[in-house]
Design an enzyme around this catalytic site. Sequence first.
Site, short mmCIF file in Angstrom:
data_model
loop_
_atom_site.label_atom_id
_atom_site.label_comp_id
_atom_site.label_asym_id
_atom_site.label_seq_id
_atom_site.Cartn_x
_atom_site.Cartn_y
_atom_site.Cartn_z
N TYR A 1 12.61 -35.05 -15.99
CA TYR A 1 11.15 -35.00 -15.97
C TYR A 1 10.62 -35.02 -14.54
CZ TYR A 1 10.94 -40.06 -14.97
OH TYR A 1 11.07 -41.30 -14.39
N LYS B 1 0.84 -1.20 0.00
CA LYS B 1 0.00 0.00 0.00
C LYS B 1 0.88 1.26 0.00
CE LYS B 1 -3.97 -0.02 2.12
NZ LYS B 1 -4.19 -0.95 3.20
N SER C 1 14.25 -42.77 -10.60
CA SER C 1 13.05 -41.97 -10.33
C SER C 1 12.95 -41.81 -8.82
CB SER C 1 11.80 -42.66 -10.88
OG SER C 1 10.66 -41.87 -10.64
N ARG D 1 -3.52 -1.84 -6.09
CA ARG D 1 -2.70 -3.05 -5.91
C ARG D 1 -3.06 -4.01 -7.03
NH1 ARG D 1 -5.80 -4.66 -0.35
NH2 ARG D 1 -7.86 -5.03 -1.22
N GLY E 1 -8.07 -7.11 3.99
CA GLY E 1 -9.00 -7.24 5.11
C GLY E 1 -8.46 -7.97 6.32
N MET F 1 -5.71 -7.18 8.25
CA MET F 1 -5.17 -6.34 9.32
C MET F 1 -6.07 -5.11 9.51
SD MET F 1 -1.08 -6.82 8.71
CE MET F 1 -1.12 -6.43 6.97
N HIS G 1 -2.78 -42.23 2.05
CA HIS G 1 -3.28 -43.10 0.98
C HIS G 1 -4.47 -42.47 0.29
CE1 HIS G 1 -5.85 -46.39 -0.61
NE2 HIS G 1 -4.68 -46.85 -1.03
N CYS H 1 8.71 -39.07 -9.09
CA CYS H 1 7.34 -39.59 -9.24
C CYS H 1 6.55 -39.52 -7.94
CB CYS H 1 7.36 -41.02 -9.76
SG CYS H 1 8.11 -42.21 -8.64
N ARG I 1 -3.71 3.03 8.31
CA ARG I 1 -3.97 1.74 7.64
C ARG I 1 -2.72 0.87 7.65
NH1 ARG I 1 -8.49 2.46 3.75
NH2 ARG I 1 -9.04 4.66 3.66
#
Length: 893
Positions: free
Chosen positions: A869, A44, A782, A358, A123, A125, A474, A849, A114
């Site tokens: 990858y 701000k 992997s 902003r 909103g 603070m 799981h 993976c 502010r």
Amino acid sequence: MPVTKSKTRVNAKEIKKKKNQLIYFFGRGQAEGNAQMKQLLGGKGANLAEMTRLGIPVPSGFTITTEACAFYYKEGKKWPAGLEKEIEQNLARLEKTMGSGFGQRENPLLVSVRSGAAASMPGMMDTVLNLGMNSEVVQGLIIKTENERFAWDAYRRFIQMFSNVVMGVSHETFEHILEKKKEQLGVKLDVELKANDLKEIVRQYKKAYEEATQEEFPSDPKIQLFKTINAVFESWNNPRAIKYRDLNDIRGLLGTAVNVQAMVFGNMGNTSGTGVCFSRNPSTGANQFYGEFLINAQGEDVVAGIRTPEPLDNLKKQWPVIYKDLLKIRTRLERHYKDMQDMEFTIQEGKLYLLQTRNGKRTAQAAVRIAVDMVKEGLLNQNAALMRVPAGQLTQLLHPSFDPKDHKKKIAAGLPASPGAATGRVVFSADDAEVWAKKGEKVILVRIETSPEDIGGMHVAEGILTTRGGMTSHAAVVARGMGKCCVAGCGDLQVDYHQKLFRVREVTVKEGDFISLDGSVGEVYLGSVKTVPPSLSGEFGKLMKWADQVRKLRVRTNADTPKDAQVAVGFGAEGIGLCRTEHMFFEGDRIIAMREMILADTKEERERALLKLLPMQRNDFYGIFEVMGSRPVTIRLLDPPLHEFLPHGQDSQQEMASVMNVPLERIREKVAGLHEFNPMLGHRGCRLGISYPEIYDMQTRAIMEAACRIKKKGKKCAPEIMIPLVGTEKELNVLKENMEKVIGQVFKEYHVTVPYSIGTMIEIPRAAVVADRIAKVAEFFSFGTNDLTQMTFGYSRDDAAGFISTYVAQGILEKDPFQSLDQEGVGLLMKHAIDIARKVKKDLKVGICGEHGGDPASVMFCHKIGMQYVSCSPFRVPVARLAAAQAAINEKD
């Protein structure tokens, strides 16, 4: 009011911080700060300074730095030396700029106070308006404005805000007084109250303050200001601000800045007003001026919803000249910041002021559209557009969501384990889920926790709700893989399997009752909530195309079925990085053959049972190869311990005995014999393959027979066989030799050969430490980061949810390591493994993976350490594609 032309580029030397400077002034076209100083001045404060420099009408003021807030907390809530003096100096400067006096009856100056952190926290603070009012000032304000009603309205608003924000007096205390007065007078709106009414309300407000605080309401404006500055500092660590930072992964900030700014008033009558506007539609991204305003109101009236705001189009009719000026400012700010702006404005007696700008919060749909449109408009290049869209936000586009217009009654909250929205009837077992689903019912499977045995019920359920488990439990992992909505770790639920119900506080939900789950935020609602399907725009495809042109990392998917594979290909997956074979054994009659194999006492008996599974597994792989074509498919051989395939409940064991025509006692003995104190570290993965080579032999044969059949059809496939849980070079050597014998036999029988590779998961710390030795045998690595994280930390991923949130809250851990990769510890092991392995095998292919493959921060780390990858659940493939592109762009920068 016309926008003043002013220079916008600022020389760094022009804004040189003075030694120990704690306050930065802005006003009348001059500012000591700029937009690049967000870390110091907060978003701000930095933007107020920037708008001032741009010549946009901004009320003058000054910003107390975030460093002052950090000092306040570090030094036991004391101000840094010199702060009070700087406040007084800047107040004097503000008085001179505004031509008015703070606390003076003649021509009084009022200010707003502010908050404003470096990251936007709308909103969260605190704010206090109209500060500087007292019994003398209110009389001066009446004389100055010739508007008695306005003056008393400003005073009563100040008392209420100061009392609540600074002194903690309940907001309802004052609302009750106000509503009672309106009821007495027979009016509904605040604006219908007359000056004398408001004067009486001020008297009652002061009395309520004194009763609540046991002190008189402060009349000295400097005391009011100093107390309010402290309150804004304090709001940095209020519960909602802490929660917001946690939910939005905002870390490493010093604190909040404090902005003290001359008040402008939207409540001075029908020539005044206040509003909020966006330079584009924040929901859709459409390039249309969007917002709301109120006549004769202050900012909190718009937010509080006390009165219904009017659409911004009405401003054009009400004040066409002001609307035209606001339109010019909207265009100028958006072009300056090159982003959609969220602006607050006030009109005081026909004069327009900007109070804030902003970068606006927006939906995923809007983010994509705005980024693509701004490239078309020449505001951004493609790389900048790619950086503009938060990768993790894309999941919103790929799952159904609840209709925002439909009513929702929230009853509980857990972890947002798998995104999406689902409504269905509650069932408490996987078997019941399948039975109900066959009847055409949509069901939500509610479990204390799930196991692989529940896979059938999970597959048919619309969503999954568990009371235990974390983001990599799981339930969470499987649900994400299936694209199912899941809320995990919902500890408020008390599940009673026997009575088929769950309780959460005063609410009881029985089998067959409807509930709704929002897996994107982790919330549970009572009853049915309407959903809206995802719709992917042309802009989405264009953004993904740009991402693919930039990224170096390939993106694969974790998929166990042809359907999952097809979904992932549709989202741009370039292969399968993890196909879990254990899930296949729970479908239909396969579990019977699997259990026959487990109950077998000899190798011959096991081989007979496995022979029944062979064609089933072969067909599974054939279907996946068909979908994936020439794309690589990494198939992990059996990983979980055998006890997971056996029932543990008495009723289920009795049912198994009846179906398989074996004595119940034999099943109980086998379950007892397979019991392990710590199964995650027990007889699983490659250890099963060593102990029972016939299991891996069958799976290897099934994979390669499917591949050969694909080849004979004139099609292509690229199987990669992955051995889990390897910790030593010799384990891999033994198993690879066995597998190559089987593969040779298959090629001989089918009279064809198919290119293949054999590699391993790196998921045990020892494997990472001796990766150079393992690389001599493996053709690819992997990283299984779920288990690697678990074993490196010594945390059980299913049980750690109970304390990890505490660790994160206390700053012991920056993030949950099962959600975002621990780069310092686990990441260091991964980097070490890659570095030493590539000294042995320069072109070794390396991927990941684990569930981290779909986490943007983890994807960026994988890029950094040189992986080829990442692999993730189908619905996170676009997330990984964009994150990989952002990693490549960051590397260039």
